[in-house]
Design an enzyme around this catalytic site. Structure first.
Site, PDB file in Angstrom:
ATOM      1  CE  LYS A 234      -1.955   1.582   4.152  1.00 58.03           C
ATOM      2  NZ  LYS A 234      -1.598   3.053   4.332  1.00 58.03           N
ATOM      3  CG  ASN A 235       2.136   2.796   3.548  1.00 59.45           C
ATOM      4  OD1 ASN A 235       0.909   3.103   3.489  1.00 59.45           O
ATOM      5  ND2 ASN A 235       2.422   2.390   4.808  1.00 59.45           N
TER       6      ASN A 235
ATOM      7  NE  ARG B 205      -1.212  10.153   9.970  1.00 62.79           N
ATOM      8  CZ  ARG B 205      -1.336   9.101   9.311  1.00 62.79           C
ATOM      9  NH1 ARG B 205      -2.710   8.565   9.198  1.00 62.79           N
ATOM     10  NH2 ARG B 205      -0.649   8.676   8.420  1.00 62.79           N
TER      11      ARG B 205
ATOM     12  NE  ARG C  48      -8.172   4.415   5.135  1.00 60.78           N
ATOM     13  CZ  ARG C  48      -8.511   5.736   5.434  1.00 60.78           C
ATOM     14  NH1 ARG C  48      -9.226   5.609   6.551  1.00 60.78           N
ATOM     15  NH2 ARG C  48      -8.137   6.512   4.779  1.00 60.78           N
TER      16      ARG C  48
ATOM     17  CG  ASP D  52       2.747   1.326   9.432  1.00 62.60           C
ATOM     18  OD1 ASP D  52       2.147   2.223  10.342  1.00 62.60           O
ATOM     19  OD2 ASP D  52       2.946   1.629   8.546  1.00 62.60           O
TER      20      ASP D  52
ATOM     21  CB  CYS E 214      -5.989   5.795  10.377  1.00 58.39           C
ATOM     22  SG  CYS E 214      -6.524   4.381   9.500  1.00 58.39           S
TER      23      CYS E 214
HETATM   24  N1  EPU Z   1       4.683  14.923  11.090  1.00 54.60           N
HETATM   25  C1  EPU Z   1       4.805  16.112  11.325  1.00 54.60           C
HETATM   26  N2  EPU Z   1       4.715  17.034  10.523  1.00 54.60           N
HETATM   27  C2  EPU Z   1       4.376  16.770   9.128  1.00 54.60           C
HETATM   28  C3  EPU Z   1       4.859  15.215   8.687  1.00 54.60           C
HETATM   29  C4  EPU Z   1       4.684  14.393   9.748  1.00 54.60           C
HETATM   30  O1  EPU Z   1       4.911  16.484  12.502  1.00 54.60           O
HETATM   31  O2  EPU Z   1       4.757  17.568   8.332  1.00 54.60           O
HETATM   32  C5  EPU Z   1       4.778  13.727  12.054  1.00 54.60           C
HETATM   33  C6  EPU Z   1       3.416  13.068  12.146  1.00 54.60           C
HETATM   34  O3  EPU Z   1       2.480  13.686  12.891  1.00 54.60           O
HETATM   35  C7  EPU Z   1       4.212  11.741  13.005  1.00 54.60           C
HETATM   36  C8  EPU Z   1       5.499  11.472  12.469  1.00 54.60           C
HETATM   37  O4  EPU Z   1       5.811  12.808  11.841  1.00 54.60           O
HETATM   38  O5  EPU Z   1       3.995  11.970  14.181  1.00 54.60           O
HETATM   39  C9  EPU Z   1       5.654  10.511  11.383  1.00 54.60           C
HETATM   40  O6  EPU Z   1       4.887  10.851  10.182  1.00 54.60           O
HETATM   41  P1  EPU Z   1       5.262  10.511   8.714  1.00 54.60           P
HETATM   42  O7  EPU Z   1       5.348  11.602   7.787  1.00 54.60           O
HETATM   43  O8  EPU Z   1       6.762   9.636   8.867  1.00 54.60           O
HETATM   44  O9  EPU Z   1       4.241   9.524   8.228  1.00 54.60           O
HETATM   45  P2  EPU Z   1       3.072   9.534   7.195  1.00 54.60           P
HETATM   46  O10 EPU Z   1       3.717   9.801   5.937  1.00 54.60           O
HETATM   47  O11 EPU Z   1       2.080  10.299   7.630  1.00 54.60           O
HETATM   48  C10 EPU Z   1       3.638   6.855   6.552  1.00 54.60           C
HETATM   49  C11 EPU Z   1       2.671   5.936   6.488  1.00 54.60           C
HETATM   50  C12 EPU Z   1       2.074   5.228   7.587  1.00 54.60           C
HETATM   51  C13 EPU Z   1       3.220   4.938   8.556  1.00 54.60           C
HETATM   52  C14 EPU Z   1       4.066   6.245   9.004  1.00 54.60           C
HETATM   53  C15 EPU Z   1       5.215   6.099   9.675  1.00 54.60           C
HETATM   54  C16 EPU Z   1       1.993   6.089   4.246  1.00 54.60           C
HETATM   55  C17 EPU Z   1       1.099   6.331   3.096  1.00 54.60           C
HETATM   56  N3  EPU Z   1       1.737   6.079   5.249  1.00 54.60           N
HETATM   57  O12 EPU Z   1       2.822   8.112   7.194  1.00 54.60           O
HETATM   58  O13 EPU Z   1       1.320   4.039   7.315  1.00 54.60           O
HETATM   59  O14 EPU Z   1       2.569   4.752   9.888  1.00 54.60           O
HETATM   60  O15 EPU Z   1       4.642   6.641   7.687  1.00 54.60           O
HETATM   61  O16 EPU Z   1       6.090   4.720   9.426  1.00 54.60           O
HETATM   62  O17 EPU Z   1       3.313   5.854   3.860  1.00 54.60           O
HETATM   63  C18 EPU Z   1      -0.446   2.731   7.887  1.00 54.60           C
HETATM   64  O18 EPU Z   1       0.272   1.962   6.795  1.00 54.60           O
HETATM   65  O19 EPU Z   1      -1.061   2.138   8.615  1.00 54.60           O
HETATM   66  C19 EPU Z   1       0.271   4.023   8.048  1.00 54.60           C
HETATM   67  C20 EPU Z   1      -0.500   4.752   9.017  1.00 54.60           C
END
Ligand code: EPU
Length: 419
Positions: A22-23, A123, A400, A308, A118
């Protein structure tokens, strides 16, 4: 409303083939916007987030769809006609944010609202926006919408991330591919899905080096061309099915996976007493009884233990002998599955970032609901080891990220159906 009905107590035995990631699929689908030619993606998972990405692409005027009866997606963004995404589509998933970097890269402007997804606590997208500003984008917020414009085109920049955010790293890469000059991302996220996105973009003619490491360099090119690409296997789905087997007992062969991507999780199953053996793209897994508690698990960015996998590994540990401890370091609100697990009879104490699990002898089937995607997978994991029948509602969260979870698990002997 759909529910999963699980009669626990059946061991898992047999073979499970792992779906595409997915990611990786979601940012790659957004990346197709950067390219005006045909793109074929194989091994694309049939999950609701992928259908959401297709709806966004169609809204933008692109062509997107699965080839009949297959996991092959064909995409074409030649006729992109719009650079705005509706609030309704933005809210369908968190990954709608990837379209910001991609649409800006292709058209120089993009109007979006905040992404959904989610609820794992706050976020924010502040890091995404700060990076885009450094690349020449002006951002105006009005009535909850973000109007992003690169008046003089996007240009390369040196961007140092305060935290190696996965989504921010990917969005910068997407915006940088067609930008003027070179972009360097310091403290980039190192998740394998980032290397997959870079590999896809390079096949289309991009010039990206260092992806998978902490410093990524993107040299802007004038144009991308089409390509055919195999999405990497889903390392989190793979870990989920291993946790299900650890929880229910039995022997599984996982095929079509990348064992090297599971190196941050497999040792935890070994500590539980499971026997793990990897050969090429297969994992041979045997769950021994009783499971043992494990040393404290701290979720971390890659290559640490993934946030995750926290929910379903916790679920597998509910019946392990002894005390296990989790420290959730990535998201503020990622223990929402604990309520459902305790209702099943688990003994879990949550205090802030920390969850303490005292192994119990029995879990019981109950009516409960998936609180989010991985939390839902955690409840399924526990229900497989519970006595009696569990009813898990809010299956749309699980859909999802997991392709036909009930079919996959029942093919390995679980008593699970969707009603
Ligand atoms: N964060 C900020 N500001 C930003 C971006 C992120 O404060 O502008 C914080 C977030 O709030 C969080 C942390 O940084 O506390 C990590 O966020 P990150 O940006 O790394 O995560 P993401 O891109 O929103 C992806 C995956 C998630 C996975 C996380 C961490 C995708 C589509 N989603 O999310 O996947 O948990 O990285 O590995 O790639 C899942 O598959 O269930 C899922 C939630």
């Amino acid at each position: 409303m759909q529910k999963l009905i699980i009669n626990g107590g059946k061991k898992l035995n047999g073979e499970i083939r792992i779906q595409g990631a997915k990611n990786a699929a979601l940012p790659i689908m957004a990346a197709s916007v950067l390219c005006g030619e045909n793109i074929i993606l194989r091994n694309c998972p049939k999950i609701s987030d992928v259908y959401s990405a297709m709806r966004i692409l169609t809204y933008l005027g692109c062509k997107a769809g699965f080839e009949e009866g297959s996991g092959v997606v064909s995409l074409n963004a030649e006729s992109i006609s719009c650079s705005e995404i509706s609030d309704e589509l933005m809210r369908e998933m968190r990954s709608s944010i990837f379209f910001l970097g991609a649409v800006l890269g292709r058209t120089g402007r993009c109007r979006i609202t905040l992404p959904g997804g989610c609820d794992l606590g706050p976020r924010p997208i502040d890091m995404h926006l700060a990076a885009l500003r450094k690349m020449g984008v002006s951002i105006h917020e009005e009535y909850g919408a973000l109007d992003c414009v690169a008046e003089n085109g996007l240009h390369g920049a040196k961007i140092s991330l305060s935290f190696p955010s996965v989504g921010t790293t990917e969005n910068i890469m997407l915006a940088a591919v067609l930008a003027e000059g070179t972009t360097i991302i310091h403290n980039a996220a190192r998740e394998p899905e980032i290397a997959d996105l870079a590999e896809f973009l390079n096949r289309c003619g991009a010039k990206i080096s260092g992806a998978g490491g902490g410093k990524i360099t993107v040299s802007g090119v004038k144009k991308l061309h089409g390509c055919e690409y195999d999405i990497m296997p889903d390392r989190i789905a793979c870990a989920t099915y291993l946790a299900c087997a650890a929880s229910a007992g039995g022997e599984l062969v996982i095929t079509g996976c990348r064992p090297s991507d599971e190196e941050n999780i497999l040792p935890v199953f070994e500590q539980m007493g499971c026997i793990v053996h990897t050969v090429d793209d297969k994992i041979f897994f045997s769950a021994k009884r009783p499971l043992k508690a494990v040393a404290p698990i701290r979720t971390m960015v890659y290559p640490g233990f993934p946030t995750d996998a926290q929910a379903f590994v916790m679920a597998a540990l509910c019946k392990a002998k002894g005390t296990s401890v989790f420290v959730e370091n990535i998201f503020e609100n990622r223990y929402k599955h604990v309520g459902g697990l305790t209702r099943m009879g688990a003994d879990i104490l949550v205090e802030g970032k920390v969850a303490v699990i005292e192994g119990v002898n029995r879990l019981y089937g109950v009516k409960t609901e998936a609180p989010d995607l991985r939390g839902g997978a955690g409840l399924v994991t526990a229900a497989l080891a519970a006595e009696g029948t569990s009813e898990i509602s809010n299956v749309h969260y699980i859909d999802r990220g997991y392709e036909d979870i009930e079919k996959v698990l029942s093919s390995a002997g679980a008593d699970i159906k969707r009603i």
